[in-house]
Enzyme design. Structure first.
Site, PDB file in Angstrom:
ATOM      1  N   GLY A   1       0.834  -1.211   0.000  1.00 54.53           N
ATOM      2  CA  GLY A   1       0.000   0.000   0.000  1.00 54.53           C
ATOM      3  C   GLY A   1       0.858   1.246   0.000  1.00 54.53           C
ATOM      4  O   GLY A   1       1.934   1.263   0.590  1.00 54.53           O
TER       5      GLY A   1
ATOM      6  N   ARG B   1       1.044  -4.756  -5.882  1.00 55.32           N
ATOM      7  CA  ARG B   1       1.189  -6.059  -5.222  1.00 55.32           C
ATOM      8  C   ARG B   1       1.438  -7.053  -6.352  1.00 55.32           C
ATOM      9  O   ARG B   1       0.704  -7.060  -7.332  1.00 55.32           O
ATOM     10  CB  ARG B   1      -0.070  -6.400  -4.437  1.00 55.32           C
ATOM     11  CG  ARG B   1      -0.405  -5.301  -3.415  1.00 55.32           C
ATOM     12  CD  ARG B   1      -1.518  -5.682  -2.471  1.00 55.32           C
ATOM     13  NE  ARG B   1      -2.108  -4.507  -1.838  1.00 55.32           N
ATOM     14  CZ  ARG B   1      -1.702  -3.975  -0.679  1.00 55.32           C
ATOM     15  NH1 ARG B   1      -0.708  -4.506  -0.010  1.00 55.32           N
ATOM     16  NH2 ARG B   1      -2.303  -2.915  -0.184  1.00 55.32           N
TER      17      ARG B   1
ATOM     18  N   ASP C   1       4.985  -5.244   5.929  1.00 51.86           N
ATOM     19  CA  ASP C   1       5.577  -6.540   6.297  1.00 51.86           C
ATOM     20  C   ASP C   1       5.543  -7.545   5.146  1.00 51.86           C
ATOM     21  O   ASP C   1       6.448  -8.369   5.010  1.00 51.86           O
ATOM     22  CB  ASP C   1       4.944  -7.109   7.576  1.00 51.86           C
ATOM     23  CG  ASP C   1       3.451  -7.323   7.456  1.00 51.86           C
ATOM     24  OD1 ASP C   1       2.838  -6.760   6.528  1.00 51.86           O
ATOM     25  OD2 ASP C   1       2.895  -8.064   8.286  1.00 51.86           O
TER      26      ASP C   1
ATOM     27  N   THR D   1       4.174   2.373   5.762  1.00 51.88           N
ATOM     28  CA  THR D   1       2.774   1.951   5.894  1.00 51.88           C
ATOM     29  C   THR D   1       2.041   2.896   6.839  1.00 51.88           C
ATOM     30  O   THR D   1       2.593   3.278   7.872  1.00 51.88           O
ATOM     31  CB  THR D   1       2.655   0.495   6.399  1.00 51.88           C
ATOM     32  OG1 THR D   1       1.312   0.282   6.846  1.00 51.88           O
ATOM     33  CG2 THR D   1       3.584   0.178   7.553  1.00 51.88           C
TER      34      THR D   1
ATOM     35  N   ASP E   1      -0.337   2.070   8.615  1.00 45.63           N
ATOM     36  CA  ASP E   1      -0.965   1.292   9.699  1.00 45.63           C
ATOM     37  C   ASP E   1      -0.149   1.241  10.988  1.00 45.63           C
ATOM     38  O   ASP E   1      -0.678   0.914  12.037  1.00 45.63           O
ATOM     39  CB  ASP E   1      -1.215  -0.160   9.238  1.00 45.63           C
ATOM     40  CG  ASP E   1      -2.026  -0.214   7.961  1.00 45.63           C
ATOM     41  OD1 ASP E   1      -2.795   0.719   7.712  1.00 45.63           O
ATOM     42  OD2 ASP E   1      -1.887  -1.201   7.200  1.00 45.63           O
TER      43      ASP E   1
ATOM     44  N   ASP F   1       1.982  -0.993  11.923  1.00 39.63           N
ATOM     45  CA  ASP F   1       1.784  -2.350  12.444  1.00 39.63           C
ATOM     46  C   ASP F   1       3.076  -3.159  12.431  1.00 39.63           C
ATOM     47  O   ASP F   1       3.067  -4.380  12.366  1.00 39.63           O
ATOM     48  CB  ASP F   1       0.700  -3.076  11.619  1.00 39.63           C
ATOM     49  CG  ASP F   1       1.024  -3.109  10.137  1.00 39.63           C
ATOM     50  OD1 ASP F   1       2.011  -2.452   9.724  1.00 39.63           O
ATOM     51  OD2 ASP F   1       0.304  -3.777   9.380  1.00 39.63           O
TER      52      ASP F   1
ATOM     53  N   ARG G   1      -5.993  -1.507   8.885  1.00 38.19           N
ATOM     54  CA  ARG G   1      -6.034  -2.980   8.743  1.00 38.19           C
ATOM     55  C   ARG G   1      -6.178  -3.646  10.103  1.00 38.19           C
ATOM     56  O   ARG G   1      -7.058  -3.294  10.860  1.00 38.19           O
ATOM     57  CB  ARG G   1      -4.810  -3.455   7.983  1.00 38.19           C
ATOM     58  CG  ARG G   1      -4.829  -2.914   6.545  1.00 38.19           C
ATOM     59  CD  ARG G   1      -4.604  -3.973   5.569  1.00 38.19           C
ATOM     60  NE  ARG G   1      -3.183  -4.143   5.383  1.00 38.19           N
ATOM     61  CZ  ARG G   1      -2.657  -4.976   4.521  1.00 38.19           C
ATOM     62  NH1 ARG G   1      -3.418  -5.736   3.793  1.00 38.19           N
ATOM     63  NH2 ARG G   1      -1.368  -5.051   4.403  1.00 38.19           N
TER      64      ARG G   1
END
Ligand code: ATP
Length: 327
Positions: free
Chosen positions: A16, A77, A108, A131, A133, A135, A177
């Site tokens: 992303g 992707r 990741d 990212t 996120d 995360d 996410r």
């Protein structure tokens, strides 16, 4: 870790997109050139490696991009890269140009690909956490998170104005996410009455009770911030609230992709620049297979296999702060 030195490096953005990726690309290109390396931009993540969409870059290629969202290298992707044959094709395209080091800016998933690739082909890979996120373990910051949170904060502040004018309950869904960081930070910063995140069990009964108590206190404006990864999405929460508290004037707002775009904040530009610079230094000094992060304001290097496995935990402090400040 390894000891292979490099002379030609490639940089790509994968997974992303996140605001600040351009600042990271710029730092990689300019630090590489400063150190006498040739630098190549690889288009659309791993797809560009497979399709041989690889272009030499110079200092000017990255002029006037630090303030722009998105990524000039595009991102994608690639299913083909998941297969050994795809990665072999990618390697052959790099070898043809003599590219002997890679900087991968992504999440990741992108690091999993990088790790496999560098194990199979002995090409050192350095990951930068790109990212929104947040995360990924091993860094207090990920490139894009701060911008995404600020976008969410700006939007929620606006929603509160209209909620206030109509005495409404707004359920706002933010991205992230499986991680609740965007919800947590934007919810605290906007004074949300409830914040629902995947890291903690969402207790619907408790939520309904707190809303009905607030209603009794004639507190008519409520903002609930829900992380997209929470067990209940905003629409589901809304239909439960409508059933259980029919008097509440309830609306849903899903912020969506605006959180990915826009000009990166100063913080995202700074961390992206610092990480991009450090990534090239890693390649120059023979470090392999690490993710560059920033912990306690110091550069920090996490082996890719650890960065892949470990998720960033939400500290207990934050959870207590939410409970106390939202009451
Ligand atoms: P974001 O967190 O923003 O989604 P990401 O980097 O986690 O970013 P993914 O779609 O998971 O995004 O991964 C990006 C790309 O990395 C994939 O399209 C694929 O090409 C490669 N990749 C992911 N997992 C693997 C894997 N196990 N083996 C090889 N390549 C992989």
């Amino acid at each position: 870790m390894g000891s292979k030195k490099v002379s030609k490096i490639g940089v790509l953005t994968s997974g992303g997109d996140a605001p600040g990726m351009n600042a990271a690309i710029r730092a990689v290109v300019r630090t590489g050139i400063y150190n006498g390396l040739e630098v190549f931009g690889i288009m659309r993540g791993y797809s560009g490696m497979i399709d041989d969409d690889i272009h030499p870059m110079n200092s000017r290629s990255v002029a006037n991009i630090i303030q722009r969202g998105g990524t000039i290298l595009k991102t994608a992707r690639s299913m083909v890269f998941m297969e050994a044959e795809g990665r072999k094709l990618a390697y052959e395209n790099l070898r043809k140009r003599g590219i002997d080091g890679l900087v991968i800016i992504g999440g990741d998933g992108s690091f999993k690909g990088a790790q496999k690739f560098s194990n199979e082909f002995d090409i050192p890979c350095i990951g930068l956490p790109g990212t929104i996120d947040k995360d990924i373990a091993g860094s207090d910051f990920t490139i894009g998170f701060d911008t995404a949170v600020n976008t969410a904060v700006e939007a929620i502040d606006k929603i509160r104005d209209t909620a206030d004018a109509h005495d409404r309950l707004f359920i706002v869904e933010v991205m992230g996410r499986d991680a609740g960081y965007i919800a947590l930070h934007s919810g605290i910063a906007t004074g949300a009455e409830n914040i629902l995140i995947p890291e903690t069990e969402t207790d619907i009964e408790e939520l309904i009770q707190s809303l009905s108590e607030q209603e009794k206190r004639k507190k008519l404006v409520n903002i609930i911030v829900v992380a997209e990864g929470d067990k209940y999405g905003a629409n589901e929460i809304s239909s439960i609230v409508k059933k259980r508290l029919p008097s509440a004037d309830t609306r849903v707002c899903i912020l969506g992709h605006i959180q990915r775009g826009g000009s990166p904040t100063c913080l995202d530009r700074l961390i992206a620049s610092r990480m991009g610079f450090a990534a090239v230094e890693c390649l120059l000094n023979g470090t392999n297979n690490v993710m560059v992060g920033i912990l306690n304001n110091q550069l920090h290097y996490t082996p890719l296999d650890h960065a892949i496995k470990a998720k960033q935990k939400i500290s207990e402090d934050w959870l207590r702060i939410v409970k106390i400040l939202a009451s």
